[in-house]
Design a protein around this motif. Structure first.
Motif, PDB file in Angstrom:
ATOM      1  N   GLY A  57       0.790  -1.228   0.000  1.00  0.00           N
ATOM      2  CA  GLY A  57       0.000   0.000   0.000  1.00  0.00           C
ATOM      3  C   GLY A  57       0.821   1.276   0.000  1.00  0.00           C
ATOM      4  N   ALA A  58       2.171   1.172   0.176  1.00  0.00           N
ATOM      5  CA  ALA A  58       3.008   2.378   0.231  1.00  0.00           C
ATOM      6  C   ALA A  58       3.348   2.847  -1.171  1.00  0.00           C
ATOM      7  CB  ALA A  58       4.274   2.102   1.019  1.00  0.00           C
ATOM      8  N   GLU A  59       3.307   4.154  -1.372  1.00  0.00           N
ATOM      9  CA  GLU A  59       3.643   4.717  -2.680  1.00  0.00           C
ATOM     10  C   GLU A  59       5.155   4.790  -2.882  1.00  0.00           C
ATOM     11  OE1 GLU A  59       2.959   8.832  -5.246  1.00  0.00           O
ATOM     12  OE2 GLU A  59       1.811   8.470  -3.412  1.00  0.00           O
ATOM     13  N   ALA A  60       5.879   5.175  -1.831  1.00  0.00           N
ATOM     14  CA  ALA A  60       7.338   5.315  -1.937  1.00  0.00           C
ATOM     15  C   ALA A  60       8.009   4.009  -1.504  1.00  0.00           C
ATOM     16  CB  ALA A  60       7.827   6.458  -1.056  1.00  0.00           C
ATOM     17  N   PRO A  61       9.096   3.641  -2.161  1.00  0.00           N
ATOM     18  CA  PRO A  61       9.798   2.410  -1.772  1.00  0.00           C
ATOM     19  C   PRO A  61      10.462   2.561  -0.412  1.00  0.00           C
ATOM     20  CG  PRO A  61      11.085   3.616  -3.391  1.00  0.00           C
ATOM     21  CD  PRO A  61       9.764   4.334  -3.277  1.00  0.00           C
ATOM     22  N   SER A  62      10.477   1.489   0.340  1.00  0.00           N
ATOM     23  CA  SER A  62      11.192   1.498   1.619  1.00  0.00           C
ATOM     24  C   SER A  62      12.652   1.136   1.437  1.00  0.00           C
ATOM     25  CB  SER A  62      10.536   0.519   2.600  1.00  0.00           C
ATOM     26  OG  SER A  62      10.476  -0.786   2.037  1.00  0.00           O
ATOM     27  N   VAL A  63      12.978   0.406   0.376  1.00  0.00           N
ATOM     28  CA  VAL A  63      14.361   0.017   0.078  1.00  0.00           C
ATOM     29  C   VAL A  63      14.576   0.111  -1.429  1.00  0.00           C
ATOM     30  CG1 VAL A  63      16.088  -1.825   0.149  1.00  0.00           C
ATOM     31  CG2 VAL A  63      14.484  -1.554   2.052  1.00  0.00           C
ATOM     32  N   ILE A  64      15.693   0.727  -1.818  1.00  0.00           N
ATOM     33  CA  ILE A  64      16.108   0.757  -3.222  1.00  0.00           C
ATOM     34  C   ILE A  64      17.490   0.114  -3.298  1.00  0.00           C
ATOM     35  CG2 ILE A  64      16.537   2.181  -5.259  1.00  0.00           C
ATOM     36  CD1 ILE A  64      14.918   4.412  -3.929  1.00  0.00           C
ATOM     37  N   GLU A  65      17.624  -0.876  -4.170  1.00  0.00           N
ATOM     38  CA  GLU A  65      18.897  -1.596  -4.301  1.00  0.00           C
ATOM     39  C   GLU A  65      19.404  -1.516  -5.732  1.00  0.00           C
ATOM     40  OE1 GLU A  65      18.416  -5.234  -1.061  1.00  0.00           O
ATOM     41  OE2 GLU A  65      17.744  -5.520  -3.138  1.00  0.00           O
ATOM     42  N   LEU A  66      20.706  -1.357  -5.848  1.00  0.00           N
ATOM     43  CA  LEU A  66      21.391  -1.534  -7.128  1.00  0.00           C
ATOM     44  C   LEU A  66      22.043  -2.908  -7.102  1.00  0.00           C
ATOM     45  CD1 LEU A  66      23.131   1.946  -7.545  1.00  0.00           C
ATOM     46  CD2 LEU A  66      20.924   1.200  -8.474  1.00  0.00           C
ATOM     47  N   ARG A  67      21.810  -3.686  -8.153  1.00  0.00           N
ATOM     48  CA  ARG A  67      22.321  -5.052  -8.220  1.00  0.00           C
ATOM     49  C   ARG A  67      23.279  -5.185  -9.406  1.00  0.00           C
ATOM     50  NH1 ARG A  67      19.312  -8.862  -5.313  1.00  0.00           N
ATOM     51  NH2 ARG A  67      17.539  -7.947  -4.176  1.00  0.00           N
ATOM     52  N   GLN A  68      24.378  -5.841  -9.149  1.00  0.00           N
ATOM     53  CA  GLN A  68      25.428  -6.005 -10.147  1.00  0.00           C
ATOM     54  C   GLN A  68      25.391  -7.440 -10.681  1.00  0.00           C
ATOM     55  OE1 GLN A  68      29.512  -5.988  -8.583  1.00  0.00           O
ATOM     56  NE2 GLN A  68      30.005  -4.396 -10.077  1.00  0.00           N
TER      57      GLN A  68
END
Length: 505
Positions: free
Chosen positions: A429-440
């Motif tokens: 239900g959240a609009e903004a992400p709680s975690v953003i990850e960059l994956r290699q």
């Protein structure tokens, strides 16, 4: 039996192996993926069952040279028409028993990856524990194993003039080094290992590989090399009665002193700008972290060194002891197993060892000035093979960044590496992400958690605008101070450049 490398016989054997199509891919297809996996676990029965009674050249060579099974002289002569059974005996690779040829060495096909493709080699070495069927002799010369392939994949590929391979064993690292250098010096304390290295160089038609007998850097004192590689006998082994001192894994020193000695002395044989790469173990002790001990070795080295140390695994003393007792061919439940494990545990207890680390060591003698790289990290997630290209790119990025202050970095134009993806995790239900990850996807397969500002910057690095204007635009969008955002973001941009998430356009 010690190999007797003969140029003419090695050329004949090379021709026979080529004609028979004795390649890694052909052998895998011959007995199938299940049998191939079983061989990796020391089980030859599925492969032998797949070969059945076949007597074609490929099947005979797979049985004789890969699995180490005695074969009739007539079949060997037909499969090796130039070399014949007599030539194998003359090379010190087999013996005759009435009408059968008994191999005293394995010769296994090996694919070696290069920047432009791959090459096919054949590597001779002593029969492994699956062939021997029990404890190995202390003078055993190891073939191509997991550690060998790991170090080969780590080797920097940039062409250089001279390479030193310390503790060459069967010569696999020397052969890889020869792809990048016209002159390779391979050293070992084992004369049998050096004979195998000479034979493998001849068998694969590689010149420019010189062998020398001696420990560590003694055989090359006073010389300089552009690159040093080593899969040294780093296994920590008790100095106790009844514990075999295998030459291929035990350098004769207590604890992790061999790796410490390598780190301490390698600067003396490195040319300015030269690099050293090795695998090693280091002890964790009650009063000292393992990586901190390696940091101390680098600080005490005979010459100033850049250092990048990657710890890949940590084992407790019991797991470490059992690993290397089994490696020597003594299985759990057999005679002597408990005594050997006990000797290891007693040795660790005497030094207060609580764990043992394993990892990659990359050292470099600065071309000028003082060291600028001191990176000690733990990366335990699985990684793809062939990290050499990634390591070289990271060193190049580091050297570029060392010349850039923040103002010049802000003026640089960057691009996102092709293997990088972004993952955003939202609470329901959240609009903004709680975690953003960059994956290699390549390199060390790193996963980096980033905030919205850095995620926006990385997403905008398309080779068009410089970092500074992008940060200013993001600051305006987020309604934060641009100067403060630059101070926060630029150090993390440096890290993303070194680790390969970003690259200079």
């Amino acid at each position: 039996m010690t190999p007797r490398p003969d140029p003419a016989l090695c050329a004949a054997l090379r021709g026979d192996l080529l004609d028979a199509g004795y390649t890694a891919a052909a052998v895998r297809e011959l007995w199938g993926p299940l049998a191939d996996d079983a061989i990796g676990h020391g089980l030859a029965r599925p492969a032998l069952a797949a070969l059945g009674a076949r007597t074609d050249a490929l099947a005979v060579l797979a049985r004789l040279l890969f699995l180490g099974v005695a074969s009739p002289v007539a079949e060997v002569d037909a499969a090796l028409p130039r070399t014949r059974a007599a030539g194998m005996v003359a090379l010190g690779l087999a013996g005759l028993e009435e009408t059968a040829v008994r191999p005293t060495a394995t010769i296994r096909p090996q694919e070696a990856g290069t920047e432009t493709g791959s090459v096919q080699w054949w590597i001779a070495a002593d029969p492994d524990e699956a062939v021997v069927g029990g404890p190995l002799p202390v003078g055993h010369v190891l073939g191509v194993g997991g550690a060998s392939l790991t170090l080969a994949g780590l080797q920097l590929a940039r062409p250089v003039a001279r390479v030193l391979d310390v503790g060459t064993g069967c010569g696999i690292q020397a052969l890889h080094a020869r792809l990048a250098a016209p002159e390779v010096v391979a050293t070992d304390v084992s004369m049998r290992a050096l004979e195998y290295t000479r034979l493998n160089a001849l068998l694969n038609d590689l010149d420019g590989i010189e062998t020398r007998h001696g420990s560590l850097f003694e055989p090359v004192a006073g010389e300089r090399f552009d690159r040093v590689v080593s899969n040294p006998p780093f296994v920590i082994t008790p100095r106790a009665a009844g514990v075999p001192a295998y030459e291929y894994r035990d350098g004769g020193l207590a604890g992790d002193d061999l790796v410490a000695a390598f780190v301490h002395g390698v600067g003396d044989v490195l040319a300015p700008g030269g690099t050293a790469q090795l695998l090693g173990n280091w002890e964790y002790r009650a009063d000292a972290d393992g990586l901190d001990r390696v940091r101390g070795w680098v600080a005490d080295a005979s010459a100033p060194l850049d250092a990048w140390i990657v710890e890949r695994e940590v084992l407790d003393p019991l797991a470490y002891a059992e690993l290397w007792v089994r490696d020597g061919g003594t299985a759990p439940g057999t005679a002597g197993y408990a005594d050997l494990v006990g000797a290891w545990l007693d040795d660790f207890a005497a030094r207060g060892v609580t764990a043992i680390g394993f990892g990659y060591v990359l050292l470099r003698r600065p071309a000028h000035g003082l060291p600028t790289l001191a990176r000690y990290e733990r990366l335990t997630r699985p990684v793809p093979e062939g990290l050499g290209i990634h390591l070289a790119a990271a060193l190049a990025a580091h050297d570029t960044l060392a010349e850039l202050d923040d103002e010049r970095l802000a003026a640089s134009v960057l691009v996102v590496a092709a293997d990088v993806t972004e993952a955003r995790h939202h609470l329901p239900g959240a609009e903004a992400p709680s975690v953003i990850e960059l994956r290699q996807g390549g390199g060390f397969g790193r996963v980096v958690e980033v905030d919205p500002a850095l995620a926006a910057l990385v997403g905008a690095c398309d080779g068009d605008l410089a970092v500074g204007p992008l940060v200013d635009a993001i600051a305006d969008l987020l309604e934060v101070d641009a100067v403060a955002l630059r101070a926060d973001v630029l150090p993390r941009v440096r890290e993303l450049l070194f680790t390969g998430f970003l690259a200079f356009a």
